[in-house]
Design a protein around this motif. Sequence first.
Motif, short mmCIF file in Angstrom:
data_model
loop_
_atom_site.label_atom_id
_atom_site.label_comp_id
_atom_site.label_asym_id
_atom_site.label_seq_id
_atom_site.Cartn_x
_atom_site.Cartn_y
_atom_site.Cartn_z
N PRO A 95 4.47 -22.03 -2.02
CA PRO A 95 5.36 -22.21 -3.32
C PRO A 95 5.36 -22.15 -4.26
N ARG A 96 4.04 -20.78 -3.95
CA ARG A 96 3.58 -20.93 -6.19
C ARG A 96 4.14 -19.65 -6.51
N ALA A 97 4.52 -18.31 -5.69
CA ALA A 97 5.10 -16.74 -5.78
C ALA A 97 6.12 -17.05 -7.40
N THR A 98 5.67 -15.93 -8.34
CA THR A 98 6.27 -15.85 -9.04
C THR A 98 7.19 -14.56 -9.16
N ASN A 99 6.57 -13.92 -8.43
CA ASN A 99 7.22 -11.90 -8.21
C ASN A 99 7.32 -11.92 -7.08
N THR A 100 7.49 -11.04 -6.44
CA THR A 100 7.18 -10.19 -5.09
C THR A 100 5.92 -10.07 -4.68
N GLY A 101 5.40 -9.61 -5.89
CA GLY A 101 4.23 -8.85 -5.06
C GLY A 101 2.86 -9.99 -4.73
N GLU A 102 3.42 -11.81 -5.44
CA GLU A 102 2.87 -12.52 -5.20
C GLU A 102 2.99 -13.14 -3.90
N ARG A 132 13.51 -2.35 -3.07
CA ARG A 132 11.68 -2.81 -3.80
C ARG A 132 11.07 -3.86 -3.09
N ALA A 133 12.06 -4.77 -2.73
CA ALA A 133 10.80 -5.71 -1.21
C ALA A 133 10.40 -5.02 0.14
N TYR A 134 11.03 -3.71 0.38
CA TYR A 134 10.71 -3.22 1.24
C TYR A 134 8.96 -2.45 0.48
N ARG A 138 5.33 -2.46 1.88
CA ARG A 138 4.47 -1.50 2.04
C ARG A 138 2.85 -1.07 1.04
N LYS A 139 3.33 -1.43 -0.42
CA LYS A 139 1.85 -0.80 -0.92
C LYS A 139 0.91 -2.59 -0.82
N LEU A 140 1.57 -3.26 -0.14
CA LEU A 140 0.23 -4.97 -0.05
C LEU A 140 0.36 -5.28 1.01
N LEU A 180 11.74 3.74 -10.12
CA LEU A 180 11.01 4.23 -10.56
C LEU A 180 10.02 3.95 -11.36
N LEU A 181 9.61 3.11 -12.13
CA LEU A 181 9.10 2.45 -12.64
C LEU A 181 7.48 1.78 -11.42
N TYR A 182 8.30 1.07 -11.39
CA TYR A 182 6.61 0.35 -10.69
C TYR A 182 6.42 0.80 -10.10
N PRO A 183 5.90 1.94 -8.86
CA PRO A 183 4.97 2.33 -8.11
C PRO A 183 4.40 4.23 -9.27
N LYS A 184 4.14 3.63 -10.61
CA LYS A 184 3.47 4.39 -11.60
C LYS A 184 2.54 3.40 -11.79
N GLN A 185 3.04 1.97 -12.13
CA GLN A 185 1.89 0.98 -12.52
C GLN A 185 1.57 0.32 -11.29
N GLY A 186 1.30 1.25 -10.31
CA GLY A 186 0.54 0.52 -8.71
C GLY A 186 1.13 -1.12 -8.17
N PHE A 187 2.29 -0.74 -8.29
CA PHE A 187 2.73 -2.40 -7.82
C PHE A 187 4.30 -2.24 -6.29
N ILE A 188 4.22 -0.96 -6.27
CA ILE A 188 4.69 -0.65 -5.55
C ILE A 188 4.92 1.21 -4.88
N VAL A 189 4.66 1.22 -3.47
CA VAL A 189 5.14 2.55 -3.37
C VAL A 189 5.92 3.24 -3.57
N ALA A 190 5.89 5.01 -3.43
CA ALA A 190 6.84 5.27 -4.33
C ALA A 190 7.85 5.84 -3.16
N LEU A 191 9.22 6.01 -3.29
CA LEU A 191 10.00 5.81 -2.41
C LEU A 191 11.18 7.01 -3.05
N PRO A 192 11.18 8.14 -2.03
CA PRO A 192 12.20 8.97 -2.92
C PRO A 192 13.75 8.16 -3.18
N VAL A 193 14.37 8.93 -4.73
CA VAL A 193 15.63 8.74 -4.93
C VAL A 193 16.65 9.78 -4.69
#
Length: 219
Positions: A95-102, A132-134, A138-140, A180-193
Amino acid sequence: MVSERAWADAEIIWDFHQMHHEPRPCSVAVGLGSHDLGVADTTVDLYRRGMAPLIVFTGATSRTTQTRMPHGEAVHYRERALELGVPPAAVLVEPRATNTGENILFTRALLEENGVDVESVLLVSKPYEERRAYATARKLWPEVEIVSASTPMTFHQYVDSISDSRLVIEMLVGALQRLLLYPKQGFIVALPVPDDALAAYERLCADGFTSRLARTSVA
């Protein structure tokens, strides 16, 4: 009024956001909290089909859910699952998560605390949040296999369910910007667009479908 070109571009992005995975039996089904109770319903349907022996619903509240789901998204999802006949012992709540990473990190910790051996995760989200969830999982949680799922529906059906075509398109654009943005910030793995999705995104941004963009530039 949304132009025909904007509709076509939005459909390209809608299709890209979905992973098009075939559901298969996994160690656990994880329903990501949101305003959309359809995520809970789809998670329950997958459970009933034997795709997972255990469900975890994850999510606190947000500005869009605090009135409709005052006890938290995961809690309301669980209540929905019990209404649909899922045994209480088959549903855990984070019940605590406030974003996808959490969502991912806290669910992982909850399953470890409960001694659940996880080799694969059936990750259930809103249709346009699948990719984005995937990428986040994959990152975490890289050591487990991730199978993406959402409520089967077309872009037009989803627009009809929300009753605001411009808002839906802006959500699709915002979700792609984060890929496009989040891989650079370390939140997600980069996926081709693919080029067609990127071109559609750029046209929709130029046409002003930008209210859901993050403030940080992706340049």
